[in-house]
Write a protein that holds these residues in place. Structure first.
Motif, PDB file in Angstrom:
ATOM      1  N   THR A   1       0.835  -1.196   0.000  1.00 51.08           N
ATOM      2  CA  THR A   1       0.000   0.000   0.000  1.00 51.08           C
ATOM      3  C   THR A   1       0.871   1.249   0.000  1.00 51.08           C
ATOM      4  O   THR A   1       0.598   2.202  -0.721  1.00 51.08           O
ATOM      5  N   HIS A   2       1.928   1.216   0.799  1.00 47.31           N
ATOM      6  CA  HIS A   2       2.863   2.349   0.837  1.00 47.31           C
ATOM      7  C   HIS A   2       3.469   2.575  -0.543  1.00 47.31           C
ATOM      8  O   HIS A   2       3.570   3.707  -1.015  1.00 47.31           O
ATOM      9  N   CYS A   3       3.876   1.510  -1.197  1.00 48.34           N
ATOM     10  CA  CYS A   3       4.456   1.593  -2.535  1.00 48.34           C
ATOM     11  C   CYS A   3       3.452   2.220  -3.503  1.00 48.34           C
ATOM     12  O   CYS A   3       3.796   3.121  -4.268  1.00 48.34           O
ATOM     13  N   TYR A   4       2.226   1.758  -3.470  1.00 51.21           N
ATOM     14  CA  TYR A   4       1.177   2.281  -4.345  1.00 51.21           C
ATOM     15  C   TYR A   4       0.965   3.770  -4.092  1.00 51.21           C
ATOM     16  O   TYR A   4       0.920   4.569  -5.032  1.00 51.21           O
ATOM     17  N   ASN A   5       0.857   4.143  -2.832  1.00 50.93           N
ATOM     18  CA  ASN A   5       0.651   5.550  -2.490  1.00 50.93           C
ATOM     19  C   ASN A   5       1.827   6.410  -2.933  1.00 50.93           C
ATOM     20  O   ASN A   5       1.643   7.542  -3.368  1.00 50.93           O
ATOM     21  N   LEU A   6       3.024   5.861  -2.815  1.00 53.25           N
ATOM     22  CA  LEU A   6       4.218   6.596  -3.197  1.00 53.25           C
ATOM     23  C   LEU A   6       4.229   6.889  -4.689  1.00 53.25           C
ATOM     24  O   LEU A   6       4.391   8.034  -5.113  1.00 53.25           O
TER      25      LEU A   6
ATOM     26  N   VAL B   1       8.430   5.435 -13.082  1.00 53.55           N
ATOM     27  CA  VAL B   1       8.249   5.670 -11.640  1.00 53.55           C
ATOM     28  C   VAL B   1       7.565   4.464 -11.008  1.00 53.55           C
ATOM     29  O   VAL B   1       7.997   3.953  -9.968  1.00 53.55           O
ATOM     30  N   ILE B   2       6.509   3.976 -11.651  1.00 50.11           N
ATOM     31  CA  ILE B   2       5.786   2.822 -11.122  1.00 50.11           C
ATOM     32  C   ILE B   2       6.703   1.611 -11.054  1.00 50.11           C
ATOM     33  O   ILE B   2       6.796   0.927 -10.024  1.00 50.11           O
ATOM     34  N   ALA B   3       7.413   1.335 -12.141  1.00 48.35           N
ATOM     35  CA  ALA B   3       8.300   0.165 -12.183  1.00 48.35           C
ATOM     36  C   ALA B   3       9.379   0.246 -11.113  1.00 48.35           C
ATOM     37  O   ALA B   3       9.630  -0.728 -10.399  1.00 48.35           O
TER      38      ALA B   3
ATOM     39  N   HIS C   1      11.672  -1.579  -6.026  1.00 52.22           N
ATOM     40  CA  HIS C   1      12.280  -1.224  -4.743  1.00 52.22           C
ATOM     41  C   HIS C   1      11.507  -1.867  -3.597  1.00 52.22           C
ATOM     42  O   HIS C   1      12.096  -2.410  -2.668  1.00 52.22           O
ATOM     43  N   SER C   2      10.199  -1.843  -3.681  1.00 50.28           N
ATOM     44  CA  SER C   2       9.360  -2.431  -2.648  1.00 50.28           C
ATOM     45  C   SER C   2       9.555  -3.946  -2.571  1.00 50.28           C
ATOM     46  O   SER C   2       9.648  -4.523  -1.485  1.00 50.28           O
ATOM     47  N   VAL C   3       9.624  -4.591  -3.734  1.00 51.90           N
ATOM     48  CA  VAL C   3       9.821  -6.046  -3.779  1.00 51.90           C
ATOM     49  C   VAL C   3      11.174  -6.410  -3.186  1.00 51.90           C
ATOM     50  O   VAL C   3      11.298  -7.349  -2.408  1.00 51.90           O
ATOM     51  N   TYR C   4      12.216  -5.651  -3.527  1.00 52.69           N
ATOM     52  CA  TYR C   4      13.545  -5.930  -2.986  1.00 52.69           C
ATOM     53  C   TYR C   4      13.559  -5.759  -1.476  1.00 52.69           C
ATOM     54  O   TYR C   4      14.165  -6.550  -0.767  1.00 52.69           O
TER      55      TYR C   4
END
Length: 117
Positions: free
Chosen positions: A2-7, A80-82, A87-90
Protein backbone atom coordinates in the motif's frame (compact mmCIF):
# COMPACT_ATOMS: atom_id res chain seq x y z
CA UNK A 1 2.52 -2.68 -0.92
CA UNK A 2 0.00 0.00 0.00
CA UNK A 3 2.86 2.35 0.84
CA UNK A 4 4.46 1.59 -2.53
CA UNK A 5 1.18 2.28 -4.34
CA UNK A 6 0.65 5.55 -2.49
CA UNK A 7 4.22 6.60 -3.20
CA UNK A 8 4.08 6.16 -6.95
CA UNK A 9 0.57 7.59 -7.11
CA UNK A 10 1.81 10.70 -5.31
CA UNK A 11 4.81 11.07 -7.59
CA UNK A 12 2.74 10.52 -10.71
CA UNK A 13 0.14 13.02 -9.48
CA UNK A 14 2.80 15.71 -9.65
CA UNK A 15 3.50 14.77 -13.26
CA UNK A 16 -0.23 14.78 -14.05
CA UNK A 17 -0.52 18.28 -12.59
CA UNK A 18 2.11 19.73 -14.91
CA UNK A 19 0.86 17.76 -17.93
CA UNK A 20 -2.19 20.02 -17.86
CA UNK A 21 0.08 23.00 -18.54
CA UNK A 22 1.52 24.19 -21.81
CA UNK A 23 4.48 25.96 -20.22
CA UNK A 24 7.60 24.45 -21.76
CA UNK A 25 9.91 25.63 -18.96
CA UNK A 26 7.78 24.14 -16.17
CA UNK A 27 7.38 20.88 -18.07
CA UNK A 28 11.12 20.74 -18.75
CA UNK A 29 12.04 21.48 -15.13
CA UNK A 30 9.67 18.77 -13.91
CA UNK A 31 11.23 16.31 -16.35
CA UNK A 32 14.70 17.25 -15.11
CA UNK A 33 13.68 16.86 -11.46
CA UNK A 34 12.40 13.35 -12.08
CA UNK A 35 15.41 12.41 -14.20
CA UNK A 36 17.68 13.37 -11.30
CA UNK A 37 15.83 10.90 -9.09
CA UNK A 38 15.23 8.11 -11.62
CA UNK A 39 18.08 8.59 -14.09
CA UNK A 40 20.36 5.89 -12.75
CA UNK A 41 17.46 3.40 -12.64
CA UNK A 42 16.59 4.26 -16.24
CA UNK A 43 20.16 3.82 -17.44
CA UNK A 44 20.61 0.62 -15.43
CA UNK A 45 17.58 -0.93 -17.12
CA UNK A 46 18.35 0.26 -20.67
CA UNK A 47 19.10 -3.29 -21.83
CA UNK A 48 15.55 -4.31 -20.91
CA UNK A 49 13.64 -1.14 -21.77
CA UNK A 50 15.64 0.43 -24.58
CA UNK A 51 15.25 3.77 -22.80
CA UNK A 52 18.29 5.78 -21.79
CA UNK A 53 19.14 9.27 -20.66
CA UNK A 54 21.48 11.60 -22.46
CA UNK A 55 22.22 15.29 -22.27
CA UNK A 56 20.65 17.52 -24.88
CA UNK A 57 22.16 20.62 -26.38
CA UNK A 58 20.45 23.97 -26.29
CA UNK A 59 19.63 23.50 -29.97
CA UNK A 60 17.93 20.17 -29.25
CA UNK A 61 15.99 21.76 -26.37
CA UNK A 62 14.89 24.64 -28.58
CA UNK A 63 13.72 22.17 -31.24
CA UNK A 64 11.61 20.27 -28.70
CA UNK A 65 7.94 21.08 -28.47
CA UNK A 66 5.65 21.02 -25.47
CA UNK A 67 4.16 17.82 -26.90
CA UNK A 68 7.64 16.20 -27.01
CA UNK A 69 8.25 16.97 -23.35
CA UNK A 70 4.78 15.78 -22.36
CA UNK A 71 5.45 12.47 -24.11
CA UNK A 72 8.66 12.09 -22.11
CA UNK A 73 6.77 12.79 -18.88
CA UNK A 74 4.12 10.20 -19.80
CA UNK A 75 6.87 7.59 -20.28
CA UNK A 76 8.42 8.65 -17.01
CA UNK A 77 5.18 7.85 -15.16
CA UNK A 78 5.56 4.17 -16.10
CA UNK A 79 9.20 4.23 -15.03
CA UNK A 80 8.25 5.67 -11.64
CA UNK A 81 5.79 2.82 -11.12
CA UNK A 82 8.30 0.17 -12.18
CA UNK A 83 11.10 1.53 -10.00
CA UNK A 84 8.95 1.92 -6.90
CA UNK A 85 7.50 -1.58 -7.28
CA UNK A 86 10.95 -3.10 -7.76
CA UNK A 87 12.28 -1.22 -4.74
CA UNK A 88 9.36 -2.43 -2.65
CA UNK A 89 9.82 -6.05 -3.78
CA UNK A 90 13.55 -5.93 -2.99
CA UNK A 91 12.81 -4.52 0.47
CA UNK A 92 10.31 -7.29 1.17
CA UNK A 93 12.70 -9.99 -0.07
CA UNK A 94 15.50 -8.55 2.03
CA UNK A 95 13.32 -8.49 5.14
CA UNK A 96 12.19 -12.09 4.61
CA UNK A 97 15.78 -13.22 4.12
CA UNK A 98 16.96 -11.36 7.23
CA UNK A 99 14.11 -12.84 9.26
CA UNK A 100 15.10 -16.38 8.21
CA UNK A 101 18.72 -15.75 9.11
CA UNK A 102 17.78 -14.39 12.52
CA UNK A 103 15.48 -17.35 13.15
CA UNK A 104 18.37 -19.72 12.47
CA UNK A 105 20.50 -18.00 15.12
CA UNK A 106 17.84 -18.83 17.73
CA UNK A 107 18.72 -15.56 19.47
CA UNK A 108 15.22 -14.18 18.99
CA UNK A 109 11.89 -15.88 19.62
CA UNK A 110 9.71 -16.38 16.55
CA UNK A 111 7.01 -14.18 18.04
CA UNK A 112 9.43 -11.25 18.36
CA UNK A 113 10.57 -11.64 14.78
CA UNK A 114 6.97 -11.81 13.58
CA UNK A 115 6.28 -8.49 15.28
CA UNK A 116 9.44 -6.85 13.89
CA UNK A 117 9.00 -8.15 10.37
Amino acid sequence: MTHCYNLFQSKNKKIDEVLCMDNKEILWQTLQDYLKEYGSFINNTTVITGIYIYQVSIEQYNAMTVVDIKQQLERLKRIVIAKEIMHSVYQKSFKECLKKILQKTKLFPKEALDIIF
